[in-house]
Design a protein around this motif. Structure first.
Motif, short mmCIF file in Angstrom:
data_model
loop_
_atom_site.label_atom_id
_atom_site.label_comp_id
_atom_site.label_asym_id
_atom_site.label_seq_id
_atom_site.Cartn_x
_atom_site.Cartn_y
_atom_site.Cartn_z
N ARG A 67 33.15 18.42 -5.36
CA ARG A 67 34.58 18.18 -5.50
C ARG A 67 35.39 19.43 -5.85
O ARG A 67 36.59 19.33 -6.03
CB ARG A 67 34.82 17.11 -6.58
N PHE A 68 34.73 20.57 -5.95
CA PHE A 68 35.43 21.79 -6.36
C PHE A 68 36.36 22.26 -5.25
O PHE A 68 36.02 22.22 -4.06
CB PHE A 68 34.43 22.90 -6.69
N HIS A 69 37.54 22.75 -5.65
CA HIS A 69 38.50 23.38 -4.74
C HIS A 69 38.79 24.79 -5.29
O HIS A 69 39.59 24.96 -6.20
CB HIS A 69 39.79 22.56 -4.64
N TRP A 70 38.12 25.76 -4.69
CA TRP A 70 38.21 27.12 -5.21
C TRP A 70 39.50 27.77 -4.77
O TRP A 70 39.99 27.57 -3.65
CB TRP A 70 37.02 27.96 -4.72
N GLN A 71 40.07 28.61 -5.65
CA GLN A 71 41.24 29.41 -5.35
C GLN A 71 40.94 30.88 -5.63
O GLN A 71 40.25 31.20 -6.61
CB GLN A 71 42.46 28.98 -6.18
N ASP A 72 41.44 31.74 -4.76
CA ASP A 72 41.17 33.18 -4.87
C ASP A 72 42.26 33.83 -5.72
O ASP A 72 43.45 33.73 -5.42
CB ASP A 72 41.13 33.82 -3.48
N VAL A 73 41.84 34.52 -6.79
CA VAL A 73 42.74 35.25 -7.67
C VAL A 73 42.22 36.67 -7.79
O VAL A 73 41.26 36.93 -8.52
CB VAL A 73 42.86 34.58 -9.06
N LYS A 74 42.82 37.59 -7.03
CA LYS A 74 42.45 39.00 -7.07
C LYS A 74 40.95 39.20 -6.82
O LYS A 74 40.26 39.91 -7.55
CB LYS A 74 42.86 39.64 -8.40
N GLY A 75 40.45 38.53 -5.79
CA GLY A 75 39.05 38.70 -5.43
C GLY A 75 38.07 37.85 -6.19
O GLY A 75 36.87 37.92 -5.93
N MET A 76 38.53 37.03 -7.12
CA MET A 76 37.64 36.16 -7.91
C MET A 76 37.98 34.70 -7.62
O MET A 76 39.16 34.34 -7.49
CB MET A 76 37.77 36.45 -9.40
N GLY A 77 36.96 33.89 -7.52
CA GLY A 77 37.16 32.47 -7.30
C GLY A 77 37.37 31.74 -8.62
O GLY A 77 36.61 31.91 -9.58
N VAL A 78 38.42 30.89 -8.67
CA VAL A 78 38.78 30.16 -9.89
C VAL A 78 38.87 28.68 -9.53
O VAL A 78 39.42 28.32 -8.48
CB VAL A 78 40.11 30.66 -10.48
N VAL A 79 38.34 27.84 -10.41
CA VAL A 79 38.39 26.40 -10.21
C VAL A 79 38.47 25.74 -11.57
O VAL A 79 37.96 26.27 -12.57
CB VAL A 79 37.15 25.92 -9.42
N THR A 80 39.15 24.62 -11.63
CA THR A 80 39.21 23.82 -12.85
C THR A 80 38.42 22.53 -12.64
O THR A 80 38.36 22.01 -11.51
CB THR A 80 40.66 23.48 -13.21
N LEU A 81 37.82 22.04 -13.69
CA LEU A 81 36.99 20.85 -13.56
C LEU A 81 37.15 19.99 -14.80
O LEU A 81 37.40 20.48 -15.90
CB LEU A 81 35.52 21.21 -13.34
N VAL A 82 37.02 18.71 -14.60
CA VAL A 82 37.02 17.70 -15.68
C VAL A 82 35.83 16.80 -15.41
O VAL A 82 35.69 16.25 -14.31
CB VAL A 82 38.33 16.90 -15.71
N GLY A 83 34.98 16.67 -16.40
CA GLY A 83 33.79 15.85 -16.21
C GLY A 83 33.36 15.20 -17.50
O GLY A 83 33.98 15.35 -18.55
N GLN A 84 32.25 14.48 -17.40
CA GLN A 84 31.68 13.76 -18.52
C GLN A 84 30.36 14.41 -18.89
O GLN A 84 29.50 14.63 -18.03
CB GLN A 84 31.46 12.29 -18.17
N LEU A 85 30.21 14.76 -20.16
CA LEU A 85 29.01 15.42 -20.64
C LEU A 85 27.98 14.37 -21.04
O LEU A 85 28.26 13.46 -21.80
CB LEU A 85 29.33 16.32 -21.83
N ALA A 86 26.76 14.55 -20.50
CA ALA A 86 25.66 13.62 -20.80
C ALA A 86 24.37 14.41 -20.94
O ALA A 86 24.26 15.55 -20.49
CB ALA A 86 25.54 12.57 -19.70
N ALA A 87 23.39 13.82 -21.59
CA ALA A 87 22.08 14.43 -21.80
C ALA A 87 21.10 13.90 -20.77
O ALA A 87 20.95 12.68 -20.62
CB ALA A 87 21.57 14.17 -23.21
N THR A 88 20.44 14.78 -20.06
CA THR A 88 19.49 14.42 -19.01
C THR A 88 18.24 15.26 -19.17
O THR A 88 18.29 16.38 -19.69
CB THR A 88 20.10 14.63 -17.61
#
Length: 1000
Positions: free
Chosen positions: A834-855
Motif C-alpha cells: 500500500r506504500f505510495h513513495w514520493q521523491d524528495v531530492k533523490g530520496m524516497g519518502v512515504v508515510t504509514l499508519v499500521g497496527q503493531l503486533a507480536a509475531t
C-alpha cells in the motif's frame, strides 16, 4: 556505535597525526600515518597493534605530519600492504615524491632498531658496556618500492561518495560511505565525511578556509556562502584540529601576507645577503614557489626598476633546493584542475596569448623581436608552474655552488624542521654573515617538542625569535609600515650531522640474527606479505659475501655463528612448510603447488567453497592500465617465450636454501632495485615517472634564462658528487658540531592553517552534536574547547541535549556514538503493497499508519507457501519416527514486533485525526529564483527575510520553520496567470517545493 582513538598528535606541539575511527561491527578506519621529525619507532607502537584489525586507510595531506610513516609501515609491518588505502590524486603523487625525498636525504628515516629487540634476537653475541648505543638501522624502502606502495592507493575525487572495499581480515563494511571534500592548506587536501548507518562523522584536520594563490579554500560553505553545505552540516560527531586557536589572523589578508614576505626578502637582498626559506617538499612549497616566481616576473616585465624592491629582485637569483623538486613540479603542472580557479584562468590566458604570438611571429626570428632580457622565453609559454626565474637544485654539488656564488640570492630548501634536507646544510654555510636572513614560515608554539638531542634547530631559532635578546632590526617598507627581524648576535647553535656507515664484524652478525628472528615472526602471521624482508635479505647476502671475504680466514668462530644462524632459519622454514597446509586451509589449493584436493566435510563458511582470487584492476584518469605483453604479435610472443624457456630451464628455479645468481639479486649496480631479468613476474606499470627532470643551476645572471632540463635517473649521481651511502645493512653515526649564528631571523606566517576567526565562525555553523579536538597544544585545545562549549550550547538552548566537546590524549578512547533510541520493526507484505513513495531530492519518502503486533520469527520470515511445505515436512517426519522416548518440551518461540494493516474499524477513526506532513528543506535562495522566473519581484531584506512584490515577507527560523506574512491581494500588474494574489502565489510555490504526504 562510533569510537575515536587519537594515536598520535593530541595535546602536543608536534604536527604528526594518526587517528583511529571504529564503527559498529568491528570496522576500523585509520586516518593518516604521520610521523615526527625524529622518525622514532616508538611513535608507531600504537599503530602497529591495530594493523591486523584495520579495514581501510585514509590519507589527508601530502605532508610528513600526515603520511611520513606510510612507506615504513608498508615495508616493516606485516599485512599493512593488504589494507585498502584511499586518497586524492595529488596526495598520492606528491606523497610519493615527499617520501622519496625523505629517504634520500636522511638516514634517520630508516629508523634505528630498538636496543631491546637487538639484544633479544642476539642469542650468540652480547655487546659490551661500551657498545650500548649500536644505532643499527632498518633496511629502508627503495625508490621503486615507494612508487609501488603509492601505486596501490585508490584515487578519489572531491564530492563523490565511494563505498570502499575492506581488507581481507576485516569484517564487512555494511554500507560504509566515504566522501572527500576540499580542505585547502595543500594540493588535494581532504576533509573526510564518513557515513555508516546513523553515524555521520566529519574528520577535518589542518584545513584552511581562506583562498590562496594556488590552493582553494575549504569546501565548508556552499555557493551562496551563507551556510554550510548539507553534506557536512549537523554531523553526529566532528573531529577537528585545534591548531591556531589562539592566533589572530593577519590584518589585510593574503595580499598583505604576500607583500610582507616580498618586502622582507627585498630588504635582505638589497644588503647583498642570502635569504633561506625552509619549506616542505611537496605541499606548501607550491604556494611559495608560485608567489616568488610571479614576483620576479613582475619585476622583469617592467622596462625599468620601480624602486628598490624591483632592483633587488632583478639583481638576485631564485633557487629551489630539494632532491625531488623536478618530479614535484612536473606533477604540479599536470594537476592544475585541483588548484584555485585563478590558476586555471592564468593557464588558459597564457596559452591563448602564446598561440596568438606564435601565429604572428611564425616567420620572424626571436632575436629580432624580443629584448635581451626576455629573449630566451620566446619559444615556450609561461604557465603558472613553467618557471622562468626559479632554478631547481637536486644535488648537493649544485647547492654548494649556488651558496658559494657571489651575489644575493633566495633559496627555498627542504625541510621546514631543518632536521633533514638541504636546509640544514645551507644554514651552516650562511650562518656567519649578518646580512643573511632566514625566514620562518610555520608558526611554532614553543620549544617543548625540540628539547631532545637532534631536534633542537627549529626550536632554538624560535626561542631566539621570541626572546629577542640581541635586539631587532626595524626596516621601513613602502607605505610607511615596518618589518622586524631579530638579531642572533653570534650565539652558538648545536647541529647533529648523521651519516650512514656499513655494518662490519659483530654488528653485522647481530643484524643477521635480528633479521632471522623477524623472519620467523613474520612467517607465523597468516596471509602476511612474504616479500617484506626480501630486499633486506638481498642486501644482507651482498654485504655478507663482500665484507666477510677478507676476514673469513682469520675469524673461523664468526663463520660458525653465521652458519648456525642460517641453519636455524632453514630448519624453521622446513618445519613451517610441512605444517602450513592445515593452517592455510582451503587456500592451499592456490598457494601450494601440486595440491588439488581438499577435504570439506565438516567445514563451515569459506572452507566449503573453492577459493577465488580477485585481481584488482588498476587504472588512472585515462582508463585501465594494461599489460603490454597481452598485445604482442605472434612472432614477438614466440621470441619472448623462447627466451623465457632458455632462461628458465628445469633445475634453474631457485629453491629453499639455494643461493641466487648475481643477476637475479638486483644488486649488481649497487642499488636496491630488483632487475626485471631476474624474476618470472610479469612487468608491472608504476605510476611514478621513471625519469625526473633536473635543472641546470649554473647558468646565467638574475635575468630570464633558459631552464635546461636533463632527464636522469634519480639514483644515478654525478662524478663530482660521490655520495658513499651503503645500500646494505648499516648503522647511523651522529656527530655534534657547534656553529656561531650571526644572521637575522624573520617570520611570515605561510602555514595556511585555520586561525581563531575561522574556527569560532565555522564550528557553530556546522553544528556538530559531538566535537572532538585533536592536533594542537594543550593551551590551544583548552581555549578552543571552552569557546566551542559556550557558542554551541548557546545555539542549542531549544534542543534536548547539549553539544559535548571532548579533548582526548594519545591512546584515550572516546565513545562518541549517536544518542538515539532505535528499534527494529518488521513490515507485513500487505502494508508494503500500500506504500505510495514520493521523491524528495533523490530520496524516497512515504508515510504509514499500521497496527503493531507480536509475531514469531518463523511466521515473519516464511511466506505462506513455505509455511505449508514446512508443515507437510514436519508431519511426514513425525509419522516416520519411532516413539522411543518422551518428547522434549518445545522451546518458546521468539517474538518480534510486526507492523500490519489497520482493521477497517480503526482506519476510519485514525483518518480524521492524522494530519498531512510536509517533507523537505526549502531554501530561500531557491524560492527567490522560482518566484522571479514566475514574474514576481523577490529580494532579500535583512537577515533571513525574503520580500516578494513588496507585500509578502517569507522568513525561515533556525529550526527550519517557514513563516509567511503579508496581504492577500497584489497590484493588477503583478498578478500571475491564474489571477491570484501574491500571498497565495507564494504559498503555492512553497508547497510545490515540499512533499505533502497525507497522514492517513
Amino acid at each position: 556505535m562510533f569510537n575515536f582513538i587519537p594515536l598520535l598528535g593530541s595535546h602536543s606541539s608536534s604536527d604528526a597525526s594518526q587517528s583511529l575511527l571504529e564503527f559498529e561491527g568491528g570496522i576500523k578506519v585509520l586516518i593518516d600515518v604521520g610521523w615526527g621529525n625524529g622518525f622514532e619507532v616508538v611513535e608507531l607502537e600504537r599503530l602497529k597493534r591495530h594493523v591486523p584489525s584495520l579495514s581501510i586507510i585514509l590519507l589527508t595531506h601530502a605532508t610528513p605530519s600526515h603520511l611520513a610513516a606510510y612507506a615504513h609501515c608498508c615495508k616493516h609491518f606485516p599485512q599493512f600492504t593488504q589494507i585498502p588505502t584511499y586518497a586524492t590524486t595529488p596526495v598520492i603523487s606528491l606523497g610519493r615524491t615527499l617520501l622519496q625525498d625523505i629517504y634520500a636525504s636522511t638516514p634517520l628515516a630508516s629508523t634505528i632498531i630498538p636496543q631491546d629487540s637487538l639484544l633479544g634476537a642476539s642469542y650468540s653475541y652480547q655487546p659490551s658496556a661500551a657498545e650500548n648505543s649500536l644505532n643499527i638501522l632498518l633496511q629502508p624502502p627503495s625508490y621503486d618500492e615507494i612508487g609501488q606502495y603509492f601505486a596501490r592507493i585508490h584515487p578519489l575525487k572531491y564530492s563523490q561518495p565511494h563505498q570502499p572495499l575492506p581488507s581481507p581480515f576485516s569484517p564487512p563494511l555494511n554500507g560504509l560511505t566515504v566522501t572527500a571534500y576540499s580542505a585547502g592548506h595543500t594540493l588535494g587536501g581532504t576533509i573526510w565525511h564518513l557515513q555508516h548507518g546513523m553515524e555521520s562523522v566529519v574528520y577535518a584536520v589542518d584545513w584552511n578556509q581562506v583562498r590562496e594563490n594556488v590552493f582553494s579554500g575549504a569546501a565548508w560553505l556552499g555557493g551562496s556562502g551563507a551556510e554550510v553545505i548539507e553534506q557536512l552540516r549537523k554531523p553526529t560527531a566532528m573531529v577537528c584540529s585545534a591548531k591556531g586557536a589562539e592566533r589572530s589572523p593577519l590584518a589585510g589578508g593574503r595580499k598583505k601576507r604576500d607583500d610582507l614576505l616580498i618586502d622582507m626578502i627585498s630588504t635582505a637582498l638589497g644588503k647583498g645577503g642570502v635569504v633561506l626559506i625552509p619549506t616542505d617538499t611537496s605541499a606548501r612549497v607550491l604556494e611559495l614557489a608560485y608567489l616568488l616566481e610571479h614576483a620576479w616576473r613582475q619585476a622583469w616585465r617592467k622596462e625599468a626598476p620601480d624602486g628598490n624592491r624591483d632592483s633587488a629582485l632583478r639583481a638576485s637569483k631564485l633557487y629551489l633546493a630539494s632532491k625531488n623538486a623536478g618530479a614535484t613540479m612536473t606533477y604540479a603542472r599536470s594537476m592544475l584542475e585541483w588548484m584555485d580557479e585563478s590558476v586555471v584562468r592564468e593557464f588558459e590566458s597564457e596559452s591563448s596569448n602564446f598561440n596568438s604570438q606564435q601565429q604572428q611571429q611564425h616567420k620572424r626570428t626571436n632575436s629580432k623581436q624580443l629584448p635581451d632580457g626576455n629573449r630566451s622565453q620566446a619559444g615556450k609559454p609561461s604557465g603558472p608552474f613553467d618557471f622562468q626565474y626559479l632554478k631547481m637544485l637536486e644535488r648537493r654539488s649544485q647547492v654548494e655552488r649556488a651558496v658559494l656564488a657571489k651575489g644575493p640570492s633566495v633559496i627555498l630548501a627542504s625541510d621546514t624542521s631543518l632536521q633533514w634536507g638541504f636546509s640544514k646544510d645551507i644554514l651552516r654555510r650562511i650562518a656567519g654573515e649578518p646580512s643573511n636572513l632566514v625566514v620562518l614560515t610555520n608558526q611554532s608554539n614553543g620549544t617543548n617538542d625540540y628539547k631532545e638531542a637532534g631536534s633542537s634547530i627549529i626550536g632554538t631559532l624560535w626561542q631566539w625569535y621570541h626572546e629577542r635578546q640581541d635586539g631587532i632590526a626595524v626596516e621601513t617598507i613602502p607605505g610607511g609600515q615596518t618589518i622586524e627581524q631579530v638579531y642572533t648576535g653570534g650565539r652558538e647553535l648545536s647541529l647533529q650531522i648523521s651519516d650512514r656507515i656499513p655494518l662490519e664484524g659483530k654488528e653485522l652478525l647481530m643484524y643477521q640474527q635480528y633479521l632471522a628472528t623477524q623472519r620467523r615472526l613474520q612467517n607465523t602471521v597468516p596471509a602476511s606479505n612474504g616479500n617484506a624482508l626480501e630486499t633486506a635479505a638481498d642486501a644482507l647476502d651482498e654485504t655478507s659475501s663482500t665484507s666477510s671475504s677478507s676476514s673469513e680466514e682469520s675469524d673461523p668462530e664468526r663463520q660458525g655463528k653465521a652458519l648456525n644462524t642460517s641453519a636455524v632459519v632453514a630448519h624453521f622454514n622446513r618445519n613451517k612448510l610441512g605444517q602450513a597446509r592445515e593452517d592455510v586451509g582451503v587456500n592451499a589449493l592456490l598457494r601450494r603447488p601440486g595440491v588439488y584436493d581438499y577435504y570439506v566435510r565438516g567445514k563451515k563458511g569459506r572452507e566449503q567453497m573453492y577459493p577465488f582470487l580477485s585481481k584488482r584492476r588498476r587504472g588512472d584518469d585515462f582508463g585501465e592500465l594494461i599489460n603490454p605483453d597481452d598485445y604482442l604479435r605472434a612472432e614477438e610472443r614466440d621470441d619472448i617465450d623462447g627466451q623465457g624457456l632458455r632462461d628458465n630451464e628445469p633445475g634453474k628455479e631457485t629453491k629453499l636454501g639455494q643461493k641466487r645468481k648475481w643477476q637475479e639479486s638486483g644488486l649488481q649496480n649497487g642499488t636496491d632495485r630488483r632487475g626485471s631479468s631476474g624474476s618470472n613476474k610479469r612487468r608491472q606499470i608504476t605510476l611514478d615517472p621513471r625519469r625526473r627532470p633536473t635543472t641546470d643551476a649554473s647558468n646565467g645572471d638574475g635575468g630570464a634564462k633558459d631552464e635546461t632540463i636533463n632527464y636522469e635517473d634519480p639514483s644515478s649521481g654525478s662524478e663530482d658528487e660521490a655520495e658513499d651511502s651503503p645500500t646494505g645493512p648499516s648503522k647511523v653515526k651522529t656527530e655534534t658540531i657547534t656553529i656561531q649564528i650571526h644572521l637575522r631571523i624573520g617570520f611570515v606566517d605561510f602555514s595556511g592553517i585555520h586561525d581563531q576567526r575561522s574556527l569560532s565562525m565555522l564550528i557553530p555553523l556546522i553544528q556538530p552534536k559531538k566535537l572532538i579536538l585533536v592536533a594542537g597544544t594543550l593551551s590551544e585545545t583548552r581555549y578552543l574547547a571552552d569557546d566551542c562549549r559556550q557558542k554551541l550550547n548557546a545555539q542549542s538552548k531549544e534542543a534536548v541535549t547539549e553539544t559535548l566537546v571532548y579533548t582526548p590524549t594519545d591512546g584515550e578512547l572516546i565513545n562518541a556514538s549517536v544518542d538515539t533510541n532505535a528499534w527494529t520493526v518488521k513490515l507485513s507484505e500487505a502494508l508494503v503493497r500500500r506504500f505510495h513513495w514520493q521523491d524528495v531530492k533523490g530520496m524516497g519518502v512515504v508515510t504509514l499508519v499500521g497496527q503493531l503486533a507480536a509475531t514469531t520469527v518463523g511466521d515473519v520470515l516464511q511466506t505462506e507457501a513455505a509455511r505449508k511445505k514446512q508443515k507437510l515436512a514436519k508431519q511426514e517426519t513425525v509419522s516416520s519416527l519411532v516413539e522411543e522416548a518422551p518428547p522434549s518440551p518445545a522451546k518458546p518461540a521468539e517474538l518480534v514486533p510486526v507492523l500490519d494493516v489497520l482493521p477497517a474499524n480503526m482506519a476510519a477513526a485514525t483518518r480524521s485525526v492524522a494530519q498531512p506532513l510536509h517533507v523537505g528543506d526549502l531554501r530561500l535562495a531557491d524560492l527567490r529564483k522560482i518566484l522571479q522566473s514566475a514574474g514576481h519581484t523577490a529580494e532579500f531584506r535583512g537577515e533571513g527575510t525574503l520580500l516578494i512584490d513588496g507585500l509578502v515577507a517569507v522568513r525561515k527560523s533556525g529550526t527550519g520553520k517557514i513563516e509567511v506574512e503579508g496581504g492577500g491581494l497584489s497590484f493588477p500588474d503583478l498578478r500571475t496567470r491564474a489571477s491570484e494574489g501574491s500571498f497565495f502565489a507564494v504559498k503555492r510555490m512553497i508547497y510545490e517545493g515540499l512533499a505533502v504526504i497525507a497522514g492517513g
